[in-house]
Design a protein around this motif. Structure first.
Motif, short mmCIF file in Angstrom:
data_model
loop_
_atom_site.label_atom_id
_atom_site.label_comp_id
_atom_site.label_asym_id
_atom_site.label_seq_id
_atom_site.Cartn_x
_atom_site.Cartn_y
_atom_site.Cartn_z
N VAL A 81 0.85 -1.20 0.00
CA VAL A 81 0.00 0.00 0.00
C VAL A 81 0.88 1.25 0.00
N HIS A 82 1.98 1.21 0.74
CA HIS A 82 2.89 2.37 0.76
C HIS A 82 3.47 2.60 -0.64
N TYR A 83 3.90 1.52 -1.28
CA TYR A 83 4.42 1.63 -2.66
C TYR A 83 3.35 2.25 -3.57
N LEU A 84 2.12 1.75 -3.44
CA LEU A 84 1.04 2.23 -4.32
C LEU A 84 0.76 3.72 -4.10
N ALA A 85 0.76 4.12 -2.84
CA ALA A 85 0.42 5.52 -2.53
C ALA A 85 1.58 6.47 -2.82
N GLN A 92 -6.84 5.63 -4.97
CA GLN A 92 -8.10 4.91 -4.75
C GLN A 92 -7.79 3.42 -4.55
N PHE A 93 -8.41 2.84 -3.53
CA PHE A 93 -8.15 1.44 -3.17
C PHE A 93 -9.48 0.71 -3.00
N PRO A 170 -7.26 5.57 -11.93
CA PRO A 170 -6.68 4.30 -11.46
C PRO A 170 -7.11 3.91 -10.04
N VAL A 171 -7.28 2.61 -9.87
CA VAL A 171 -7.69 2.03 -8.59
C VAL A 171 -6.73 0.88 -8.28
N PRO A 201 -6.63 1.54 -17.35
CA PRO A 201 -5.18 1.34 -17.42
C PRO A 201 -4.49 2.22 -16.39
N GLY A 202 -3.38 1.68 -15.84
CA GLY A 202 -2.69 2.42 -14.78
C GLY A 202 -3.16 1.98 -13.40
#
Ligand SMILES: C[S@@+](CC[C@H](N)C(=O)[O-])C[C@H]1O[C@@H](n2cnc3c(N)ncnc32)[C@H](O)[C@@H]1O
Length: 285
Positions: A81-85, A92-93, A170-171, A201-202
């Motif tokens: 989650v840290h990488y994603l944010a 958005q998750f 993106p989500v 995409p993304g």
């Protein structure tokens, strides 16, 4: 029965609607173990019942590593989650198979890095539902929602999640420790495909899944013991089977690996061991 978004919190309404959530997913039967409560016990939580504790202890007796795996799974959640944010810039998750609140829930990790992050949680366990308020304590800049629904009911999940998430942006679809609760005959790959079809995409998908090809004998015995007692059976899958869930996505380095080896941080959980759980993160091209 169809699920429903029980509460939505936003910066304007941090306490949600004030309505007490009512169960619409599984009926509460505390005499039968359920994975949310068993996992809570392995993590040292208090939201479990005698039947959950009995099978949890039986599994620990044959397969003590399950305690390390549970902690490594939460650590993976934190790193992914840290990488994603941060690196991926995701705001958005959609977290399907949320689990009982524990340290570092998805919205807490995401909003620490990106306070405007919006997180929709989905689970079918009535006890998780009763704790939804803790999962809904959004930062005022962001927002959270909870949907009481089965992962197989993707139409409901997407319709309800669409009230908070903008599916043109993106989500990150999070499926951590939940696809093994979906047997092959219920089409876990089709669930993944339906969720990924809905996001642009993304977008990203993260998976954690118990392995059938690491510590095979002990895993088989432990899962067999669990499945004899639990209301719904669990399915461990091989590296190849878990990797297939990512078909059509670009895998983020290092690919699908044992969870503690995925971009390891400083937590050191499971270091130097073989852990029977795979994790990965893929990006929709
Ligand atoms: C092992 S816990 C994982 C919790 C959290 N994702 C984590 O990784 O720490 C699995 C969660 O998935 C939920 N779950 C299992 N089967 C489900 C289904 N068919 N639909 C929705 N949720 C499900 C359980 O209730 C439980 O809360």
């Amino acid at each position: 029965m169809a699920g429903k978004a029980d509460e939505v919190t936003t910066g304007q309404k941090p306490e949600g609607t004030g309505r007490k959530p009512e169960g619409r997913g599984l009926p509460l039967d505390t005499s039968v173990p359920h994975i949310a409560r068993v996992y809570d016990y392995w993590l040292g939580g208090k939201d479990n019942f005698a039947a959950d504790r009995a099978v949890a202890e039986q599994v620990v007796a044959t397969f003590p590593d399950v305690l390390v795996i549970a902690r490594a799974q939460r650590a993976f959640l934190g790193r992914a989650v840290h990488y994603l944010a941060t690196d991926a810039g995701i705001r958005q998750f959609l977290d399907v198979g949320t689990g009982l609140p524990a340290a570092n829930n998805t919205h807490e990790v995401a909003q620490r890095a990106a306070p405007t992050a919006r997180v929709v949680y989905v689970d079918n366990d009535p006890i998780v539902l009763t704790h939804a308020r803790a999962l809904l304590a959004s930062r005022p800049e962001g927002a959270t929602a909870y949907i009481d629904a089965d992962a197989r009911d993707t139409d409901t999940i997407l319709a309800e999640a669409g009230k908070l998430l903008d599916f043109s942006q993106p989500v990150a679809v999070m499926l951590l420790g939940v696809l093994h609760c979906i047997p092959d005959e219920d089409g876990p790959a089709a669930i993944v495909a339906r969720l990924l079809d809905a996001v642009p995409p993304g977008s990203y998908m993260a998976i954690v899944h118990p392995a059938s090809d690491v510590a095979t004998d002990k895993m088989e015995q432990a899962m067999g013991d669990y499945n004899k007692q639990a209301g719904s059976a669990l399915t461990a899958r091989s590296h190849a089977e878990v990797s297939r869930f990512f078909d059509g996505l670009d895998l983020v380095e290092p690919g699908v690996v044992q969870i503690h080896r995925w971009r390891p941080g400083t937590d050191g959980v499971g270091q130097g061991r073989e852990l029977a759980a795979y994790g990965g993160l893929g990006r929709k091209p």
